[in-house]
Design an enzyme around this catalytic site. Structure first.
Site, PDB file in Angstrom:
ATOM      1  N   ASP A  11       0.861  -1.185   0.000  1.00 36.90           N
ATOM      2  CA  ASP A  11       0.000   0.000   0.000  1.00 36.90           C
ATOM      3  C   ASP A  11       0.897   1.235   0.000  1.00 36.90           C
ATOM      4  O   ASP A  11       1.084   1.896   1.015  1.00 36.90           O
ATOM      5  CB  ASP A  11      -0.912  -0.014   1.227  1.00 36.90           C
ATOM      6  CG  ASP A  11      -1.960   1.091   1.187  1.00 36.90           C
ATOM      7  OD1 ASP A  11      -1.989   1.859   0.209  1.00 36.90           O
ATOM      8  OD2 ASP A  11      -2.747   1.188   2.147  1.00 36.90           O
TER       9      ASP A  11
ATOM     10  N   SER B 292      16.327  -0.409   0.036  1.00 36.43           N
ATOM     11  CA  SER B 292      15.709  -0.797  -1.238  1.00 36.43           C
ATOM     12  C   SER B 292      16.780  -0.818  -2.325  1.00 36.43           C
ATOM     13  O   SER B 292      17.576   0.115  -2.440  1.00 36.43           O
ATOM     14  CB  SER B 292      14.614   0.197  -1.627  1.00 36.43           C
ATOM     15  OG  SER B 292      14.190  -0.048  -2.963  1.00 36.43           O
TER      16      SER B 292
ATOM     17  N   GLY C 257       9.606 -14.236   3.116  1.00 36.08           N
ATOM     18  CA  GLY C 257       9.243 -15.612   2.808  1.00 36.08           C
ATOM     19  C   GLY C 257       8.263 -16.263   3.751  1.00 36.08           C
ATOM     20  O   GLY C 257       8.256 -17.486   3.902  1.00 36.08           O
TER      21      GLY C 257
ATOM     22  N   TYR D 141       4.134  -9.869   2.523  1.00 42.67           N
ATOM     23  CA  TYR D 141       3.875  -9.194   1.245  1.00 42.67           C
ATOM     24  C   TYR D 141       3.658 -10.253   0.166  1.00 42.67           C
ATOM     25  O   TYR D 141       2.566 -10.437  -0.328  1.00 42.67           O
ATOM     26  CB  TYR D 141       5.045  -8.278   0.880  1.00 42.67           C
ATOM     27  CG  TYR D 141       4.895  -7.574  -0.464  1.00 42.67           C
ATOM     28  CD1 TYR D 141       4.706  -6.213  -0.538  1.00 42.67           C
ATOM     29  CD2 TYR D 141       4.952  -8.267  -1.673  1.00 42.67           C
ATOM     30  CE1 TYR D 141       4.571  -5.553  -1.764  1.00 42.67           C
ATOM     31  CE2 TYR D 141       4.823  -7.637  -2.892  1.00 42.67           C
ATOM     32  CZ  TYR D 141       4.635  -6.278  -2.937  1.00 42.67           C
ATOM     33  OH  TYR D 141       4.504  -5.637  -4.142  1.00 42.67           O
TER      34      TYR D 141
ATOM     35  N   THR E 214      13.931  -8.508   6.737  1.00 39.31           N
ATOM     36  CA  THR E 214      14.789  -7.717   5.887  1.00 39.31           C
ATOM     37  C   THR E 214      14.025  -7.242   4.644  1.00 39.31           C
ATOM     38  O   THR E 214      12.902  -7.664   4.396  1.00 39.31           O
ATOM     39  CB  THR E 214      16.003  -8.543   5.376  1.00 39.31           C
ATOM     40  OG1 THR E 214      15.481  -9.665   4.626  1.00 39.31           O
ATOM     41  CG2 THR E 214      16.829  -9.075   6.505  1.00 39.31           C
ATOM     42  N   ASN E 215      14.717  -6.401   3.848  1.00 39.22           N
ATOM     43  CA  ASN E 215      14.190  -5.953   2.559  1.00 39.22           C
ATOM     44  C   ASN E 215      14.450  -7.041   1.513  1.00 39.22           C
ATOM     45  O   ASN E 215      14.794  -8.170   1.856  1.00 39.22           O
ATOM     46  CB  ASN E 215      14.872  -4.632   2.157  1.00 39.22           C
ATOM     47  CG  ASN E 215      13.956  -3.716   1.364  1.00 39.22           C
ATOM     48  OD1 ASN E 215      13.233  -4.168   0.488  1.00 39.22           O
ATOM     49  ND2 ASN E 215      13.994  -2.429   1.667  1.00 39.22           N
TER      50      ASN E 215
END
Length: 379
Positions: free
Chosen positions: A84, A198, A320, A341, A261-262
């Site tokens: 979002d 990122s 994961g 996600y 983590t990212n």
């Protein structure tokens, strides 16, 4: 009697498959649909559907709740940043059973992000590849949207905002960019995450180094004065020395936690063999990988941070999570909270009650009283 939402569950795989050629377009339609639904809150049909969602996805159990940073989390499972980006669904995530949700990444300047296509599925790997580039309308627009959402209904779960550097801002001015976003958004969220990890904003990951990160932390904390919990989100591609540096800075500047983590830029062991329009393997395209390929690494990093700090720094675990066992492992490794996600992308919102019910069963099997009792029990 089954609810409307439960009856439509078999349609999700069909819709998910149909969206494979334009994942971002389908996602945008979903987010705008949720935004319209939230604006219809209080009307007969809007409220009826929100109630249907609430009844289908919410798992209420005091053993899953906890208080962290003075905030009440009804359960440990949250929506990760990236889903979002614009705050369109901010007012309805609690209806999907989430214990908290994170908006963003938000930048000070609105920006279109990277060229499309930029979001892909790797089905053989239960993964996603994205190179979105922090596309969003900017902190001022999103702050106003959130203000409107809270005027319709006060926040019922903690809402975080993920802050990222604007692409056009030079790296040596990053601290002022984060500060500007924080000032605009501070009244509209319960906690903030400093995103320096990122892989899709040029040079951003270089800010994870000690000197640059120190300026960002000190600038934000000088403005914050302890008002809001500030966390930092780190990359799974850091070495242990890099993680040690971040831990030291988090302790020095009294940040409230670490999000681990990212996405990863590594491509080791991927199985998906899909060719893109350019003739390249999809797994060779630029971008960050999320989902199952980073599950073990993120859990390893969570365990390392927990043991290195003797559990004194709260950790939000992400990477994961598809099943109750995945979630349980991250909590056992030391995570206080979790985020999803890619799993939600593949399995739909039904994964939330499935995981929460599974965690409840784990507590029963282990004879534990609360979810907090399970934290850090994995040697």
């Amino acid at each position: 009697m089954s609810s409307l939402v439960d009856l439509t569950k078999p349609l999700y795989p069909i819709a998910f498959s149909a969206a494979r050629h334009d994942l971002e377009g389908a996602h945008s339609q979903l987010m705008r649909g949720l935004y319209r639904l939230d604006r219809q809150r209080g009307g007969f049909w809007g409220q009826w559907l929100l109630n249907q969602l609430q009844d289908s996805f919410t798992v209420e159990d005091a053993r899953l709740s906890q208080t962290l940073w003075g905030l009440h989390f009804p359960n440990p499972l949250g929506l990760a940043a990236g889903f979002d980006k614009e705050g369109f669904g901010a007012g309805v995530w609690s209806n999907f059973g989430f214990g908290f949700a994170e908006i963003g990444a938000v930048t000070l300047q609105g920006q279109p992000g990277n060229p499309k296509p930029r979001l892909f599925r790797l089905p053989e790997d239960k993964a996603a590849l994205n190179r979105m580039g922090a596309n969003n309308q900017g902190a001022e627009v999103i702050a106003e949207r959130l203000r409107e959402a809270w005027s319709r209904q006060s926040r019922t779960i903690p809402i975080g905002i993920n802050l990222c550097k604007s692409k056009n801002t030079p790296l040596n001015e990053a601290h002022q960019d984060y500060l500007g976003s924080f000032i605009l958004l501070r009244p509209q969220a319960d906690y903030f995450v400093i995103n320096v990890s990122s892989p899709n904003t040029p040079g951003l990951r270089s800010l994870q180094g000690g000197e640059e990160l120190e300026v960002i932390f000190s600038t934000l904390q000088a403005e914050n004065q302890g008002e809001k919990p500030l966390l930092v989100k780190i990359s799974p591609d850091l070495d242990w020395q890099g993680i040690d540096t971040i831990i030291e800075l988090v302790q020095t500047y009294k940040l409230s936690g670490i999000v681990a983590t990212n996405t990863t830029t590594r491509r080791t062991g991927l199985k998906t063999q899909i060719l893109t329009q350019t003739g390249k393997l999809l797994t060779q395209e630029a971008g960050g990988i999320s989902g199952q390929p980073i599950r073990e690494k993120s859990t390893e990093i969570i365990r390392y941070i927990y043991q290195k700090t003797s559990g004194t720094i709260p950790i939000v675990g992400i990477g994961g999570i598809f099943s109750p066992q995945d979630a349980w492992e991250k909590i056992n490794a030391g995570a206080s909270l979790l985020q999803v996600y890619t799993g939600w992308l593949y399995q739909g919102p039904w994964m939330i009650p499935h995981i929460l019910q599974g965690l409840r069963q784990k507590l029963n099997l282990c004879g534990l009283t609360t979810i907090g009792d399970a934290k850090g029990t994995l040697d």
